[in-house]
Design a protein around this motif. Structure first.
Motif, PDB file in Angstrom:
ATOM      1  N   ILE A   1       0.845  -1.194   0.000  1.00 51.69           N
ATOM      2  CA  ILE A   1       0.000   0.000   0.000  1.00 51.69           C
ATOM      3  C   ILE A   1       0.880   1.244   0.000  1.00 51.69           C
ATOM      4  N   GLU A   2       0.482   2.253  -0.761  1.00 46.08           N
ATOM      5  CA  GLU A   2       1.230   3.499  -0.798  1.00 46.08           C
ATOM      6  C   GLU A   2       0.926   4.343   0.443  1.00 46.08           C
ATOM      7  N   THR A   3       1.791   5.346   0.690  1.00 42.98           N
ATOM      8  CA  THR A   3       1.571   6.260   1.822  1.00 42.98           C
ATOM      9  C   THR A   3       1.662   7.703   1.337  1.00 42.98           C
ATOM     10  N   LEU A   4       0.858   8.551   1.962  1.00 44.23           N
ATOM     11  CA  LEU A   4       0.875   9.991   1.696  1.00 44.23           C
ATOM     12  C   LEU A   4       0.784  10.721   3.020  1.00 44.23           C
ATOM     13  N   ALA A   5       1.652  11.710   3.222  1.00 45.49           N
ATOM     14  CA  ALA A   5       1.645  12.504   4.450  1.00 45.49           C
ATOM     15  C   ALA A   5       0.832  13.774   4.212  1.00 45.49           C
TER      16      ALA A   5
ATOM     17  N   ALA B   1      10.621  12.087   3.110  1.00 46.07           N
ATOM     18  CA  ALA B   1      11.246  11.397   1.980  1.00 46.07           C
ATOM     19  C   ALA B   1      12.263  10.386   2.474  1.00 46.07           C
ATOM     20  N   GLN B   2      13.069  10.767   3.465  1.00 44.39           N
ATOM     21  CA  GLN B   2      14.084   9.861   4.004  1.00 44.39           C
ATOM     22  C   GLN B   2      13.462   8.660   4.715  1.00 44.39           C
ATOM     23  N   LEU B   3      12.295   8.865   5.316  1.00 42.53           N
ATOM     24  CA  LEU B   3      11.620   7.766   6.021  1.00 42.53           C
ATOM     25  C   LEU B   3      10.882   6.833   5.063  1.00 42.53           C
ATOM     26  N   GLY B   4      10.798   7.221   3.794  1.00 44.62           N
ATOM     27  CA  GLY B   4      10.185   6.334   2.798  1.00 44.62           C
ATOM     28  C   GLY B   4       8.734   6.606   2.502  1.00 44.62           C
ATOM     29  N   CYS B   5       8.162   7.708   3.029  1.00 42.91           N
ATOM     30  CA  CYS B   5       6.772   8.056   2.705  1.00 42.91           C
ATOM     31  C   CYS B   5       6.710   8.476   1.234  1.00 42.91           C
ATOM     32  N   GLY B   6       5.820   7.881   0.467  1.00 37.56           N
ATOM     33  CA  GLY B   6       5.850   8.039  -0.987  1.00 37.56           C
ATOM     34  C   GLY B   6       5.341   9.358  -1.527  1.00 37.56           C
ATOM     35  N   HIS B   7       4.363   9.974  -0.836  1.00 37.08           N
ATOM     36  CA  HIS B   7       3.731  11.181  -1.369  1.00 37.08           C
ATOM     37  C   HIS B   7       3.501  12.175  -0.232  1.00 37.08           C
TER      38      HIS B   7
ATOM     39  N   ARG C   1      15.842   9.332  -0.942  1.00 35.54           N
ATOM     40  CA  ARG C   1      14.973   8.530  -0.085  1.00 35.54           C
ATOM     41  C   ARG C   1      15.803   7.588   0.758  1.00 35.54           C
ATOM     42  N   LYS C   2      15.218   7.156   1.865  1.00 28.89           N
ATOM     43  CA  LYS C   2      15.886   6.179   2.732  1.00 28.89           C
ATOM     44  C   LYS C   2      16.111   4.882   1.962  1.00 28.89           C
TER      45      LYS C   2
END
Length: 515
Positions: free
Chosen positions: A455-459, A472-478, A512-513
């Protein structure tokens, strides 16, 4: 109550015979009956028969009237219908005036009946309402009248009495609530519902008709429903003023939808890996003739009270489809537009079919529409209409976003069951994430779980460059938020996209991480 329901068939079979007995025949029967009484009891027996038989006749006529109501009342509960209750109270205003008596109207409504029906089905709903009707009959006094006015909603009229005040009515409302909120057996399992109660005491409305009394109780019930589940509210002049003000705003909101004053603004969503635009979220704005552009927080509750949320979502869907066409024509392909749907809207059994029809009519692929659903909605909806709608929309190709993720206590199984495509991490987890290690651990855990589930993630609510970089470094995609761009009208989206593309060409991509 249960006995009345069981005797309905018997009553209806003898009713035709009973109603054919002419009153004069009963009067003529007094003479031979009096003679029999004289033979059995002498002068005293004759005297007593002459005294009691007329009262027996009156009692018979009253019982006949009650039997007619029982046989022809509400088919589900056996209660009088609203029309029958109106006939039974036709002479109450005169009694209230002549004898200086008071009455009160109580309206009782099951909280979130649609949720109960989603979980247990219509048959259980019928059983629930019959049970509540029986309990109401037992908790009220002899002479009080009850009718079912809608699904899960009952009206109670207290028999006129000399003394009736606010304290007595509050006590009565609490008795009603306690009785109806005790456990109910459904398919052998104990379950509970909560109810809200609104009441109005006679004389409080300027119009002294019983219909005005019911209107006052309905206003009080609306206030109770707005407060919270399991609430009680009494009618008051202040409540009436607030109701009239809300009614005016509600009429304005209806007109706003009809006059195309409610418009979609769009907030961009971008990739943390490439910076490219990955979608927009459609957000409602009211272009008020006097107050200018109003944010959703100023009018969504009003639309909800007026039952206009479905019309709002239809308008947002229409404008989003129009925006997709506009962007395509101008050479800016936008992958998706997210549209918010409330829990009440998701209870509409025709929702998936309606959205599918709109997409097919405008030749828009379903994958370009994101259905944004609050996490709290799926957390409290294990099955039923909402689940079916989301499954059908997912099968159709629509993308399902769980909004405000992290605040609604949804289980991992719920995320999988509802075929979520993306988790929108709530702003409360994002704020100052670049400076708060605990926040970083929470975000990392959510991202890891999402990756394992595919599943994708968006903050949401990203406001600073530091938050953007850390996500971005933690890997959140959007990401989405004021730090990227504020919501904007459709006419401003093309210039913004052009400026964003130009800016991307001169900036290095974010790392990114890894690992």
């Amino acid at each position: 109550m249960g006995q009345i329901l069981k005797l309905n068939d018997l009553i209806s079979s003898v009713q035709s015979l009973v109603t054919k007995i002419d009153a004069r025949l009963l009067v003529f029967c007094i003479v031979p009956l009096s003679a029999i009484a004289y033979q059995l009891g002498g002068t005293l027996g004759f005297f007593m028969s002459g005294l009691l038989l007329p009262f027996a006749f009156l009692a018979f006529r009253q019982a006949q009237s009650v039997s007619v109501i029982a046989a022809n009342g509400d088919g589900l509960t056996g209660l009088p219908t609203p029309a029958q209750l109106e006939a039974l109270t036709d002479d109450w205003p005169e009694k209230l005036s002549l004898h200086h008596q008071k009455t009160a109207c109580f309206i009782v409504q099951v909280d979130r009946l649609s949720d109960f029906l989603s979980r247990h089905g219509d048959t259980a709903g019928f059983h629930l309402q019959r049970s509540l009707a029986e309990r109401l009959t037992h908790v009220l006094r002899d002479g009080d009248l009850i009718t079912r006015i809608a699904e899960g909603s009952f009206k109670c009229m207290l028999h006129p009495v000399k003394h009736l005040d606010l304290e007595i009515c509050i006590h009565m409302a609490n008795r009603i609530k306690s009785a109806l909120e005790s456990p109910v057996l459904i398919d052998g399992n104990s379950t509970r519902v909560t109810v809200s109660v609104g009441f109005c005491i006679s004389g409080q409305m300027q119009d002294h008709a019983l219909s005005a009394l019911e209107e006052g109780a309905a206003i009080a019930l609306s206030a109770a429903l707005r407060a919270s589940n399991s609430s009680i509210r009494a009618f008051s002049p202040t409540l009436l003023l607030k109701h009239q003000s809300r009614k005016k705003i509600c009429e304005e909101a209806r007109d706003a939808l009809a006059n195309n004053e409610v418009i979609a603004w769009f907030q961009p969503q971008v990739s943390t890996e490439t910076g490219a635009i990955t979608g927009f979220e459609a957000l409602a704005r009211w272009n008020h003739p006097q107050h200018g552009i109003m944010p959703p927080g100023d009018f969504l509750d009003t639309l909800a009270e007026c039952g206009q949320l479905e019309q709002l979502s239809e308008e947002m869907l229409r404008q989003s489809i129009s925006a997709l066409h506009d962007w395509d024509l101008k050479g800016h392909h936008v992958a998706r537009v997210g549209i918010n749907f409330s829990g009440d809207e998701l209870h509409n059994p025709m929702l998936a079919e309606r959205i599918g029809w709109e997409l097919e009519r405008h030749e828009i692929p379903a994958r370009r529409i994101g259905i944004e659903v609050l996490e709290s909605v799926i957390a409290g909806t294990p099955d039923g209409v909402v689940a079916r709608n989301l499954r059908d929309l997912s099968k159709m190709g629509c993308l399902i976003d769980l909004d405000d993720f992290g605040t609604g206590h949804a289980s991992i199984s719920s995320v999988q069951r509802f075929s979520a495509n993306r988790l929108k991490i709530d702003r409360s987890f994002i704020k100052e994430v670049d400076r708060n290690q605990d926040q970083q651990k929470l975000i990392a855990a959510i991202v890891t779980m999402a990756e394992q589930l595919g599943i994708e993630t968006l903050a949401e609510g990203v406001e600073t460059a530091g938050e953007h970089t850390m996500l971005a470094q933690l890997g959140c995609g959007h990401v989405q938020g004021f730090g990227i761009a504020r919501p904007m009208p459709l006419k401003d989206t093309i210039p913004w996209m052009r400026a964003h593309a130009k800016k991307l060409s001169s900036l290095p991509s974010l790392d990114r991480k890894t690992g």
